[in-house]
Write a protein that holds these residues in place. Structure first.
Motif, mmCIF file in Angstrom:
data_model
loop_
_atom_site.group_PDB
_atom_site.id
_atom_site.type_symbol
_atom_site.label_atom_id
_atom_site.label_comp_id
_atom_site.label_asym_id
_atom_site.label_seq_id
_atom_site.Cartn_x
_atom_site.Cartn_y
_atom_site.Cartn_z
ATOM 1 N N GLU A 1 10.740 2.223 4.027
ATOM 2 C CA GLU A 1 11.615 2.976 4.927
ATOM 3 C C GLU A 1 10.991 3.229 6.305
ATOM 4 O OE1 GLU A 1 9.924 6.071 1.948
ATOM 5 O OE2 GLU A 1 10.665 4.027 1.856
ATOM 6 N N THR B 1 9.921 0.770 8.190
ATOM 7 C CA THR B 1 10.022 -0.488 8.931
ATOM 8 C C THR B 1 10.705 -0.349 10.288
ATOM 9 O OG1 THR B 1 10.006 -1.709 6.837
ATOM 10 C CG2 THR B 1 10.756 -2.900 8.781
ATOM 11 N N GLN B 2 11.835 0.327 10.363
ATOM 12 C CA GLN B 2 12.545 0.420 11.648
ATOM 13 C C GLN B 2 11.730 1.158 12.701
ATOM 14 O OE1 GLN B 2 15.635 -1.115 12.593
ATOM 15 N NE2 GLN B 2 14.638 -0.612 14.528
ATOM 16 N N GLN B 3 11.089 2.256 12.324
ATOM 17 C CA GLN B 3 10.275 2.986 13.298
ATOM 18 C C GLN B 3 9.094 2.131 13.783
ATOM 19 O OE1 GLN B 3 9.449 7.286 13.039
ATOM 20 N NE2 GLN B 3 10.456 7.183 11.027
ATOM 21 N N LEU C 1 9.004 -1.137 13.851
ATOM 22 C CA LEU C 1 9.577 -2.188 14.694
ATOM 23 C C LEU C 1 9.845 -1.663 16.104
ATOM 24 C CD1 LEU C 1 10.792 -5.008 15.134
ATOM 25 C CD2 LEU C 1 12.927 -4.142 14.133
ATOM 26 N N ASP C 2 10.334 -0.458 16.204
ATOM 27 C CA ASP C 2 10.589 0.135 17.530
ATOM 28 C C ASP C 2 9.287 0.283 18.314
ATOM 29 O OD1 ASP C 2 13.273 0.279 16.851
ATOM 30 O OD2 ASP C 2 13.204 2.429 16.356
ATOM 31 N N SER D 1 13.411 -9.288 15.273
ATOM 32 C CA SER D 1 14.542 -8.708 14.559
ATOM 33 C C SER D 1 14.013 -7.882 13.388
ATOM 34 C CB SER D 1 15.464 -9.803 14.030
ATOM 35 O OG SER D 1 14.820 -10.504 12.972
ATOM 36 N N PHE D 2 14.866 -7.052 12.856
ATOM 37 C CA PHE D 2 14.494 -6.256 11.688
ATOM 38 C C PHE D 2 14.078 -7.174 10.536
ATOM 39 C CE2 PHE D 2 15.388 -3.959 7.770
ATOM 40 C CZ PHE D 2 14.704 -2.773 7.993
ATOM 41 N N GLU D 3 14.805 -8.258 10.350
ATOM 42 C CA GLU D 3 14.515 -9.181 9.254
ATOM 43 C C GLU D 3 13.158 -9.849 9.441
ATOM 44 O OE1 GLU D 3 17.441 -9.164 11.017
ATOM 45 O OE2 GLU D 3 18.579 -8.130 9.453
ATOM 46 N N THR E 1 10.414 -7.225 8.933
ATOM 47 C CA THR E 1 10.319 -6.853 7.522
ATOM 48 C C THR E 1 9.510 -7.893 6.750
ATOM 49 O OG1 THR E 1 12.403 -5.642 7.587
ATOM 50 C CG2 THR E 1 11.638 -6.362 5.423
#
Length: 161
Positions: free
Chosen positions: A8, A10-12, A14-15, A34-36, A39
């Motif tokens: 959970e 991952t998005q932070q 990535l930012d 990208s998120f993918e 990840t």
């Protein structure tokens, strides 16, 4: 607090990373991930090496991990280290705490050498590495092209034992 990476996060993360892609030469990626893509990257790294984050008030302020230096078997006792801090969190000793803990984990896992690979100039990162005992062992001139300028790379080495 410092803790292990969780999905959970991952998005932070990535930012944090994509900020450097767009605004810095700290990474030689020149297009946001990208998120993918990100990840896959973090899951691959996390499956083999320590991957830690610094969290404060449910916000991730940085992350650090070890990764494969090169694919040949003779390099298996050498690990490359990476750290990224949220750009608004610099200058608060978070990098020192996070990186020190990563180095402790890498030492406990039996690695012989840790390599920090830095775009130069980068005063803050150089100071962090030197503070933690890394020594500059190489300076490669104009090996990366980003934002239309040639970039140098320094190799900083920490040897255990």
């Amino acid at each position: 607090m410092i803790r292990e990476f969780r999905q959970e996060d991952t998005q932070q993360l990535l930012d944090i990373y994509n900020h450097y892609v767009l605004n810095s030469t700290a990474t030689f990626d020149d297009e946001v991930l990208s998120f993918e893509e990100f990840t896959k990257k973090v899951n691959r790294i996390n499956s083999e090496y320590p991957f830690i984050v610094f969290e404060e008030n449910h916000e991730l302020l940085g992350y650090a991990y070890g990764s494969k230096f090169r694919p040949k078997p003779a390099y298996s006792n050498t690990v490359e280290s990476t750290i990224y801090l949220k750009h608004t969190a610099q200058g608060k000793q978070i990098g020192t705490k996070l990186y020190s803990y990563l180095i402790k984990l890498l030492n406990e896992q039996g690695f012989h050498v840790v390599l920090g690979v830095l775009t130069l100039p980068n005063e803050a990162s150089v100071k962090l590495h030197e503070k933690l005992g890394f020594k500059k062992v190489a300076h490669l001139k104009e090996v990366g092209l980003k934002f239309g300028d040639w970039q140098d790379v320094g190799f900083y080495q920490l040897k255990f034992g």
